[in-house]
Enzyme design. Structure first.
Site, PDB file in Angstrom:
ATOM      1  N   GLU A 210       0.844  -1.198   0.000  1.00 33.76           N
ATOM      2  CA  GLU A 210       0.000   0.000   0.000  1.00 33.76           C
ATOM      3  C   GLU A 210       0.878   1.245   0.000  1.00 33.76           C
ATOM      4  OE1 GLU A 210      -3.945  -0.353   2.515  1.00 33.76           O
ATOM      5  OE2 GLU A 210      -2.228  -0.913   3.746  1.00 33.76           O
ATOM      6  N   GLY A 214      -1.539   5.776   2.850  1.00 32.45           N
ATOM      7  CA  GLY A 214      -2.880   5.183   2.862  1.00 32.45           C
ATOM      8  C   GLY A 214      -2.833   3.716   3.231  1.00 32.45           C
ATOM      9  N   ASP A 216      -4.491   1.667   5.088  1.00 36.13           N
ATOM     10  CA  ASP A 216      -5.685   1.228   5.826  1.00 36.13           C
ATOM     11  C   ASP A 216      -5.770  -0.289   5.967  1.00 36.13           C
ATOM     12  OD1 ASP A 216      -6.298   1.629   2.919  1.00 36.13           O
ATOM     13  OD2 ASP A 216      -8.092   0.530   3.511  1.00 36.13           O
ATOM     14  N   SER A 310       0.385  -3.450 -12.058  1.00 35.98           N
ATOM     15  CA  SER A 310      -1.076  -3.489 -12.196  1.00 35.98           C
ATOM     16  C   SER A 310      -1.647  -2.605 -13.287  1.00 35.98           C
ATOM     17  CB  SER A 310      -1.717  -3.161 -10.850  1.00 35.98           C
ATOM     18  OG  SER A 310      -1.258  -1.908 -10.385  1.00 35.98           O
TER      19      SER A 310
HETATM   20  C1  PLP Z   1      -7.459  -0.404  -8.877  1.00 31.00           C
HETATM   21  C2  PLP Z   1      -6.004  -0.477  -9.014  1.00 31.00           C
HETATM   22  C3  PLP Z   1      -5.214  -0.995  -7.970  1.00 31.00           C
HETATM   23  C4  PLP Z   1      -5.790  -1.480  -6.670  1.00 31.00           C
HETATM   24  O1  PLP Z   1      -6.615  -2.597  -6.848  1.00 31.00           O
HETATM   25  P1  PLP Z   1      -7.611  -3.090  -5.681  1.00 31.00           P
HETATM   26  O2  PLP Z   1      -8.332  -4.226  -6.261  1.00 31.00           O
HETATM   27  O3  PLP Z   1      -8.524  -1.932  -5.365  1.00 31.00           O
HETATM   28  O4  PLP Z   1      -6.766  -3.429  -4.520  1.00 31.00           O
HETATM   29  C5  PLP Z   1      -3.853  -1.088  -8.196  1.00 31.00           C
HETATM   30  N1  PLP Z   1      -3.280  -0.665  -9.347  1.00 31.00           N
HETATM   31  C6  PLP Z   1      -4.004  -0.143 -10.349  1.00 31.00           C
HETATM   32  C7  PLP Z   1      -3.294   0.300 -11.580  1.00 31.00           C
HETATM   33  C8  PLP Z   1      -5.387  -0.035 -10.224  1.00 31.00           C
HETATM   34  O5  PLP Z   1      -6.097   0.484 -11.216  1.00 31.00           O
END
Ligand code: PLP
Length: 330
Positions: A210, A214, A216, A310
């Site tokens: 995280e 933030g 949490d 991600s």
């Molecule tokens: C939404 C998102 C996250 C976090 O994903 P969660 O499922 O909310 O934990 C991380 N990286 C990117 C690029 C995202 O769009």
């Protein structure tokens, strides 16, 4: 490996079913390696490149899985979502592919690239002020007025199952791993990924990351309750969630071993590493997991480690500015 747990709201079978729905629709994103990254950390790293997914982030997986499970009546009404960006684009693109209407409730200060892309996918965008209005309330009222189905960004079984297909593919490609490092906002991605890891690599440590501002989920795990925090100030705009989900929290508690945090400066250094060394554009939130590894927040020397990148959606101007500000203060 965690102790046995009571039945969870999503199962590995749900992740496998999602993978079937996504086959031929979502990209099977590449898993990249880097000798430089391995030398830096002493680990063997496998980067799952969801920045190269359709619409630029893993969110397409969960959104498409959820929308493709709509009943005929739900399909006729269409989908509504509230999101700071990538979930919005995931729902918008999925609705377009499935021939549905989509309304997206977005904060006024969301990155302009994300707002424009959402409109380009054919969705109607409703903007709100995130410091004064509740996106949940706006989403609920539009859903009720127009007969649309709300698809939450993380706290939904079909969304969680869809996100888990990223780790399913990664583990299919790499075989068992010692650790899997995943960025965490509302914890939809890590919940799905942890379900895949539990089955395919039971000894694998699942580690969430995280933003330091933030944390949490880290605090929620420590206290045993879903802690609610102020809107965090961080460049990781996809992880500015204030509270972990009702469905994701029990999954995280049962299957996630540890949550680490990284600073914005560490995120920018990691963005730069990907640009210079791996020729990859990764957005700040997309760098969370990798930053914890490359900045050696997590001791992983000698381990085989999967790292989820991600997403890669960032305006060219913002990207350039972040890298430049860093260069000037280095
Ligand atoms: C939404 C998102 C996250 C976090 O994903 P969660 O499922 O909310 O934990 C991380 N990286 C990117 C690029 C995202 O769009």
């Amino acid at each position: 490996m965690n102790a046995p747990h009571s039945p969870l709201p999503v199962t590995f079978a749900d992740v496998q079913a999602a993978a079937k729905r996504l086959a031929g629709v979502a990209h099977r994103t590449p898993v990249l390696t880097s000798r430089t990254a391995d030398a830096l950390t002493g680990a063997q790293l496998f980067f799952k490149c969801e920045n190269l997914q359709r619409m630029g982030a893993f969110k397409f997986r969960g959104a498409y899985n959820a929308l493709s499970r709509f009943t005929p009546a739900q399909r006729a009404g269409g989908a509504i979502a509230y999101s700071s960006g990538n979930h919005a684009q995931g729902v918008a693109l999925s609705a377009k592919l499935l021939g549905m209407k989509a309304v997206i409730v977005m904060p006024q200060d969301a990155p302009s690239l994300k707002i424009a892309a959402t409109r380009e996918y054919g969705a109607e965008v409703v903007l709100y002020d995130r410091r004064r209005e509740s996106r949940e309330a706006i989403g609920r009222s539009i859903a009720a007025e127009r007969g649309m189905t709300l698809v939450p960004p993380f706290d939904h079984a079909d969304v969680i199952a869809g996100q888990g297909t990223a780790a399913l593919e990664l583990l299919e490609d790499t075989g068992p791993l010692d650790a899997l490092v995943v960025c965490v906002g509302g914890a939809g991605l890590i919940s799905g990924c942890a379900l895949a890891a539990e089955r395919l690599a039971p000894a694998c440590h699942v580690i969430g990351v995280e933003p330091e501002a933030g944390n949490d989920v880290q605090r929620s795990l420590a206290s045993g309750e879903r802690v609610m925090i102020e809107l965090p100030e961080t460049i990781a705009d996809g992880a500015q969630t204030q509270q972990v989900g009702e469905l994701t929290f029990p999954i995280v508690r049962a299957l996630v071993d540890e949550i680490a945090t990284v600073t914005d400066a560490q995120l920018v250094r990691t963005m730069r590493f990907f640009a210079e060394r791996m020729k990859l554009v990764v957005e700040p939130t997309g760098c969370l997991a990798a930053a914890a590894v490359l900045e050696r927040v997590l001791p992983l020397a000698g381990r085989r480690v999967g790292v989820i990148l991600s997403g890669g959606n960032i305006d060219a101007e913002r990207y350039a500015r972040l890298l430049l500000e860093y260069a000037e203060t280095r």
